[in-house]
Motif scaffolding. Structure first.
Motif, PDB file in Angstrom:
ATOM      1  N   THR A  81       0.817  -1.204   0.000  1.00 44.48           N
ATOM      2  CA  THR A  81       0.000   0.000   0.000  1.00 44.48           C
ATOM      3  C   THR A  81       0.856   1.262   0.000  1.00 44.48           C
ATOM      4  O   THR A  81       2.075   1.213   0.226  1.00 44.48           O
ATOM      5  N   ARG A  82       0.201   2.395  -0.213  1.00 46.18           N
ATOM      6  CA  ARG A  82       0.888   3.684  -0.163  1.00 46.18           C
ATOM      7  C   ARG A  82       1.463   3.926   1.238  1.00 46.18           C
ATOM      8  O   ARG A  82       2.582   4.432   1.381  1.00 46.18           O
ATOM      9  N   GLU A  83       0.713   3.539   2.267  1.00 44.07           N
ATOM     10  CA  GLU A  83       1.174   3.725   3.635  1.00 44.07           C
ATOM     11  C   GLU A  83       2.433   2.901   3.899  1.00 44.07           C
ATOM     12  O   GLU A  83       3.386   3.365   4.542  1.00 44.07           O
ATOM     13  N   PHE A  84       2.447   1.657   3.405  1.00 42.02           N
ATOM     14  CA  PHE A  84       3.621   0.793   3.555  1.00 42.02           C
ATOM     15  C   PHE A  84       4.828   1.437   2.863  1.00 42.02           C
ATOM     16  O   PHE A  84       5.929   1.488   3.424  1.00 42.02           O
ATOM     17  N   ALA A  85       4.614   1.941   1.648  1.00 46.87           N
ATOM     18  CA  ALA A  85       5.705   2.550   0.885  1.00 46.87           C
ATOM     19  C   ALA A  85       6.259   3.776   1.593  1.00 46.87           C
ATOM     20  O   ALA A  85       7.479   3.997   1.629  1.00 46.87           O
ATOM     21  N   LEU A  86       5.382   4.602   2.165  1.00 47.64           N
ATOM     22  CA  LEU A  86       5.824   5.811   2.857  1.00 47.64           C
ATOM     23  C   LEU A  86       6.649   5.464   4.097  1.00 47.64           C
ATOM     24  O   LEU A  86       7.697   6.083   4.364  1.00 47.64           O
ATOM     25  N   GLU A  87       6.200   4.466   4.849  1.00 53.09           N
ATOM     26  CA  GLU A  87       6.951   4.051   6.032  1.00 53.09           C
ATOM     27  C   GLU A  87       8.310   3.484   5.633  1.00 53.09           C
ATOM     28  O   GLU A  87       9.327   3.747   6.286  1.00 53.09           O
ATOM     29  N   LEU A  88       8.316   2.697   4.573  1.00 54.42           N
ATOM     30  CA  LEU A  88       9.565   2.114   4.081  1.00 54.42           C
ATOM     31  C   LEU A  88      10.538   3.203   3.646  1.00 54.42           C
ATOM     32  O   LEU A  88      11.733   3.153   3.960  1.00 54.42           O
ATOM     33  N   ALA A  89      10.037   4.205   2.936  1.00 57.49           N
ATOM     34  CA  ALA A  89      10.881   5.303   2.468  1.00 57.49           C
ATOM     35  C   ALA A  89      11.442   6.096   3.646  1.00 57.49           C
ATOM     36  O   ALA A  89      12.604   6.518   3.631  1.00 57.49           O
ATOM     37  N   ASP A  90      10.626   6.299   4.685  1.00 55.23           N
ATOM     38  CA  ASP A  90      11.088   7.029   5.875  1.00 55.23           C
ATOM     39  C   ASP A  90      12.294   6.342   6.506  1.00 55.23           C
ATOM     40  O   ASP A  90      13.298   6.989   6.838  1.00 55.23           O
ATOM     41  N   VAL A  91      12.178   5.024   6.680  1.00 56.61           N
ATOM     42  CA  VAL A  91      13.264   4.274   7.317  1.00 56.61           C
ATOM     43  C   VAL A  91      14.496   4.253   6.427  1.00 56.61           C
ATOM     44  O   VAL A  91      15.628   4.447   6.894  1.00 56.61           O
ATOM     45  N   ARG A  92      14.276   4.051   5.132  1.00 58.36           N
ATOM     46  CA  ARG A  92      15.410   4.027   4.215  1.00 58.36           C
ATOM     47  C   ARG A  92      16.175   5.350   4.262  1.00 58.36           C
ATOM     48  O   ARG A  92      17.414   5.369   4.255  1.00 58.36           O
ATOM     49  N   GLU A  93      15.460   6.463   4.282  1.00 59.03           N
ATOM     50  CA  GLU A  93      16.113   7.767   4.282  1.00 59.03           C
ATOM     51  C   GLU A  93      16.917   7.998   5.555  1.00 59.03           C
ATOM     52  O   GLU A  93      18.038   8.534   5.509  1.00 59.03           O
ATOM     53  N   MET A  94      16.380   7.571   6.697  1.00 59.11           N
ATOM     54  CA  MET A  94      17.143   7.696   7.947  1.00 59.11           C
ATOM     55  C   MET A  94      18.442   6.901   7.875  1.00 59.11           C
ATOM     56  O   MET A  94      19.517   7.399   8.228  1.00 59.11           O
ATOM     57  N   PHE A  95      18.342   5.673   7.389  1.00 55.23           N
ATOM     58  CA  PHE A  95      19.522   4.816   7.302  1.00 55.23           C
ATOM     59  C   PHE A  95      20.548   5.384   6.329  1.00 55.23           C
ATOM     60  O   PHE A  95      21.742   5.454   6.618  1.00 55.23           O
ATOM     61  N   GLU A  96      20.082   5.780   5.153  1.00 53.21           N
ATOM     62  CA  GLU A  96      21.051   6.173   4.127  1.00 53.21           C
ATOM     63  C   GLU A  96      21.685   7.530   4.410  1.00 53.21           C
ATOM     64  O   GLU A  96      22.854   7.736   4.079  1.00 53.21           O
ATOM     65  N   MET A  97      20.948   8.462   5.009  1.00 56.05           N
ATOM     66  CA  MET A  97      21.559   9.742   5.370  1.00 56.05           C
ATOM     67  C   MET A  97      22.731   9.513   6.324  1.00 56.05           C
ATOM     68  O   MET A  97      23.800  10.121   6.184  1.00 56.05           O
ATOM     69  N   HIS A  98      22.529   8.610   7.265  1.00 55.72           N
ATOM     70  CA  HIS A  98      23.600   8.273   8.207  1.00 55.72           C
ATOM     71  C   HIS A  98      24.753   7.579   7.486  1.00 55.72           C
ATOM     72  O   HIS A  98      25.931   7.931   7.677  1.00 55.72           O
ATOM     73  N   SER A  99      24.433   6.611   6.629  1.00 58.84           N
ATOM     74  CA  SER A  99      25.462   5.839   5.941  1.00 58.84           C
ATOM     75  C   SER A  99      26.269   6.704   4.972  1.00 58.84           C
ATOM     76  O   SER A  99      27.488   6.549   4.859  1.00 58.84           O
ATOM     77  N   ALA A 100      25.598   7.617   4.270  1.00 59.26           N
ATOM     78  CA  ALA A 100      26.298   8.499   3.329  1.00 59.26           C
ATOM     79  C   ALA A 100      27.284   9.403   4.059  1.00 59.26           C
ATOM     80  O   ALA A 100      28.410   9.631   3.597  1.00 59.26           O
ATOM     81  N   ALA A 101      26.871   9.907   5.209  1.00 59.93           N
ATOM     82  CA  ALA A 101      27.768  10.752   6.007  1.00 59.93           C
ATOM     83  C   ALA A 101      28.987   9.953   6.469  1.00 59.93           C
ATOM     84  O   ALA A 101      30.124  10.446   6.428  1.00 59.93           O
TER      85      ALA A 101
END
Length: 303
Positions: free
Chosen positions: A148-168
């Motif tokens: 669902t759209r809700e699942f995708a939004l939650e998934l994107a939120d977590v991915r962004e938190m992880f990758e912002m940290h990893s990129a830094a």
């Protein structure tokens, strides 16, 4: 032994794909660092390239005589790990046009389709179920909850938190870390894809997964690594889910990748942060656009 053989074949295919005629190759340790393999595996790759007449290997000098042809590569089915095969079969099934919320997934059927035992299939499904996309039922059955759209939004939120940290963290790696050579190799693969883009633009999903996997590993965080594996599966396969405007979408993503790679290579925290945010925002929008409307509506009515 079987896993080592798979590793060798996958690394060989990856290295051979980037060879250009009349170029000199680096040392074995450098090749090993670029591919993320042992020196013995790197040497075995060079020996096979030499035996096939692709390179001329004279002591420390290694020169590419010709570009590999299709016959020089190992078949794809020989380079896939069992986990990769299960992942592909499972994701293609739940992301097919016929997949709807409430669809049953049977462990035995999936195992027979793949040609493996039910225990490894069950292990994969249990791990994947933590994210709420599927749910366990009695008698080795699973139910697809719906993407669902809700699942995708939650998934994107977590991915962004992880990758912002990893990129830094990636930007703070020491200059001699092997990840920089791996990043340079991935950058070359992007340019190679651009050169033959009309014929190969569908190959972008594999390259996308490869870049983001390299970045998130820089976090050196076991929890990020564990959760990101499943997140990456969905983001990797959504490129194959909705093929509408795939060429244009992938062309834009490649340009974003190259800007992201350039920012990482600069080691400038502000540039890395800006490039990472820009690409992740675009990836979020692409993921949302890839969700079939019918599937979302059905999942909402079933809730």
């Amino acid at each position: 032994m079987a896993r080592q053989n798979t590793l060798f074949k996958e690394a060989y295919n990856r290295y051979a794909a980037g060879l250009k005629a009349d170029t000199a190759l680096p040392s074995e340790p450098e090749i090993a660092a670029e591919l993320g393999v042992s020196r013995s595996t790197a040497r075995a790759i060079l020996m096979r390239l030499s035996d096939a007449g692709i390179i001329l290997w004279n002591k420390r000098q290694k020169t590419v005589l010709r570009q590999p042809t299709q016959d020089d590569f190992f078949p794809e089915e020989e380079t896939n790990s069992l986990h990769d095969i299960i992942e592909r079969s499972f994701m293609l099934r739940i992301m097919s046009d016929e997949a709807q919320p409430g669809m049953q997934i049977n462990e035995l059927e999936l195992a027979r389709e793949i040609g493996t035992g039910t225990s490894v299939v069950r292990e994969f499904l249990i791990r994947f179920s933590r994210f709420g996309l599927i749910e366990k039922r009695p008698n080795s059955h699973w139910i697809l909850k719906g993407f669902t759209r809700e699942f995708a939004l939650e998934l994107a939120d977590v991915r962004e938190m992880f990758e912002m940290h990893s990129a830094a963290e990636f930007g703070r790696l020491p200059p001699d870390h092997h990840a920089w050579k791996a990043l340079k190799a991935i950058e070359r693969e992007h340019h190679d894809l651009i050169e033959d883009f009309d014929a190969r633009y569908r190959d972008f999903s594999r390259l996308d997964e490869k870049l983001h996997l390299l970045i998130h590993r820089a976090s050196n965080n076991r929890f990020i690594a564990d959760f990101y594996d499943v997140i990456a599966i969905v983001f990797h396969y959504h490129y194959q889910w909705n093929k509408t405007f795939a060429r244009e979408r992938n062309a834009r993503a490649i340009a974003e990748h190259l800007a992201y790679i350039e920012a990482l290579q600069s080691r400038d925290p502000q540039r890395i942060d800006a490039a990472c945010r820009s690409h992740l925002a675009s990836a979020r929008q692409t993921l949302l656009q890839s969700i079939p409307q019918a599937a979302t509506e059905l999942a909402g009515s079933a809730a």
